[in-house]
Design an enzyme around this catalytic site. Structure first.
Site, mmCIF file in Angstrom:
data_model
loop_
_atom_site.group_PDB
_atom_site.id
_atom_site.type_symbol
_atom_site.label_atom_id
_atom_site.label_comp_id
_atom_site.label_asym_id
_atom_site.label_seq_id
_atom_site.Cartn_x
_atom_site.Cartn_y
_atom_site.Cartn_z
ATOM 1 C CE LYS A 135 -4.555 0.831 0.051
ATOM 2 N NZ LYS A 135 -5.504 0.011 -0.166
HETATM 3 N N1 GLU Z 1 -6.903 -0.043 -3.555
HETATM 4 C C1 GLU Z 1 -7.973 -1.409 -3.795
HETATM 5 C C2 GLU Z 1 -8.019 -1.987 -2.615
HETATM 6 O O1 GLU Z 1 -7.921 -1.778 -1.597
HETATM 7 C C3 GLU Z 1 -7.280 -1.765 -5.198
HETATM 8 C C4 GLU Z 1 -5.908 -2.296 -4.983
HETATM 9 C C5 GLU Z 1 -5.508 -2.817 -6.385
HETATM 10 O O2 GLU Z 1 -6.221 -2.815 -7.330
HETATM 11 O O3 GLU Z 1 -4.262 -3.057 -6.560
HETATM 12 O O4 GLU Z 1 -8.341 -3.380 -2.583
#
Ligand code: GLU
Length: 422
Positions: free
Chosen positions: A112
């Site tokens: 993240k």
């Molecule tokens: N931000 C989204 C999540 O929390 C998508 C993450 C992604 O597609 O890599 O799952």
């Protein structure tokens, strides 16, 4: 286990994530060494992001990128632009990404990123300069085989395009697979922008079916009207569900007879918020969570359902479209009250699943139709729901603990099979 070195802030998302890991590890009798490995992010980078503002001054923003685990493949996870971002929060979100990718069986680890910023307060030029400098600072960590960012709260496909361009400029050729959630014109996938919401819809329908509840009679409340919340409202409405309450950061609206998504959208376009929409009665975000309904879908931010309000929630099912909306104390209350919580790492996994499809298409330079994307997404979400439910029934645990057991088990297996270096 001694975790003093992590300095976990009380009440933080990281504390919740670690507690959920502990719960799963206890039930599955996870090896304590592996447990300790999984409790720590593999690496965490903090960067200073100096930006020339439109008025000529320089402001320095703080950003992070955390890789929680890479045992099952490159790490994957969104980038969040929000004033409340902290390193602990990014670590928690990265850990949840690891379990999420494992639960739906896609070959990624978890990551993240985040920047402490209110993106709405920057001009488009400032936002672009900040994004490119942030991307530049995290370049050593990202890459199509290494770590693949995506949108999250406060970021969108334009921001992904700038990151893709910054990375590609350095390489000297286009590298579409370095981020997902891109615009279609530069290697995005059909169906990606609605994918998280679509996954939430499939999981909600699977839950209603499992509980023997009718889709047409289901009264739904959704907290959040952004990419995920807004999309979920639209898709569930199309399925025939009655949307009785919706909110955004400025407030919400309630109508027991049902709200019309088109009306909400039109109001939002005109006033920048759905608060004040005349098709229902005005409610606060706190009141919204306690409205009479069958399914409550928190689709905003973590820590919304707590010890302070869990007793007053009237829904019989909670489908977590947001990451971490329910804190462990509220989970316990819901379990005691017989309220089914369909956890984030299952319910909102549609986004990262179609991100995986996007990455596969980019690498093969061969693109699929939207029907193909949606159909493969449906198959994965329905299978994952059944997989989690079977663990819950077998082990007699909550859906959250079951999903965590499934995710942690797959990651632990990969870790043990590879062996510990050196
Ligand atoms: N931000 C989204 C999540 O929390 C998508 C993450 C992604 O597609 O890599 O799952």
């Amino acid at each position: 286990m001694d975790r003093t070195e992590q300095h976990v802030a009380e009440g933080s998302a990281l504390e919740s994530a670690l507690r959920q890991l502990d719960d799963a590890a206890g039930v599955m009798e996870l090896d304590p060494g592996v447990h300790e490995v999984l409790a720590h992010p593999r690496r965490a980078l903090e960067v200073a992001i100096p930006v020339k503002m439109d008025d000529g001054t320089i402001r320095v923003f703080t950003g992070y990128r955390v890789h929680h685990n890479t045992s099952r493949g490159p790490s994957k996870g969104g980038i969040r632009y929000h004033p409340s971002v902290t390193l602990d929060e990014v670590k928690a979100l990265a850990m949840w990404m690891t379990w999420k990718c494992a639960v739906v069986g896609i070959p990624f680890g978890g990551a993240k990123g985040g920047v402490i910023v209110e993106p709405g307060k920057l001009s488009k030029g400032e936002l672009q300069r900040m994004t490119r400098r942030y991307a530049y600072e995290i370049l050593p960590l990202i890459g199509p085989e290494r770590d693949i960012p995506a949108p999250d709260l406060g970021t969108n496909e334009q921001i992904m395009a700038w990151i893709m361009d910054t990375y590609s400029t350095r390489e000297g050729y286009s590298v579409p697979g370095v981020v997902t959630g891109k615009p279609l014109s530069i290697g995005g996938s059909a169906g990606r922008s609605m994918a998280t919401a679509r996954g939430v819809m499939y999981v909600t329908l699977a839950t209603l079916k499992h509980l023997g509840m009718s889709v047409e009679e289901a009264r739904i409340v959704v907290q959040g009207f952004g990419n995920v919340g807004g999309g979920t409202v639209e898709l569930l409405y199309q399925q025939g569900c009655r949307i009785v309450g919706v909110s955004d950061v400025q407030g919400g609206v309630y109508n027991p007879d049902g709200l019309n998504p088109q009306g909400l959208r039109a109001h939002e376009e005109q006033y920048g918020t759905i608060a004040g929409y005349e098709g229902g009665q005005r409610v606060t975000n706190e009141e919204l969570l306690e409205l009479g309904c069958d399914v409550l879908i928190p689709a905003a931010i973590e820590g919304q359902l707590t010890r302070a309000n869990a007793d007053r929630v009237k829904a019989s099912v909670i489908v977590e479209a947001a990451n971490g909306p329910t804190v462990p104390e509220a989970d316990e209350i819901f379990e005691d009250r017989g309220i089914l919580v369909v956890p984030d790492i299952l319910a909102n996994a549609g986004g990262v699943t179609v991100s995986y499809f996007e990455w596969v298409q980019d690498i093969q330079a061969y693109y699929w139709s939207e029907d193909e994307v949606n159909d493969r997404l449906r198959q994965i979400m329905e299978k994952s729901y059944v997989d989690v439910l079977s663990v819950a029934e077998e082990r007699k645990v909550s859906m959250r603990t079951a999903a965590t057991i499934l995710g942690v088990g797959r990651v632990a297996e990969a870790h043990i099979t590879r062996g510990l270096y050196p």
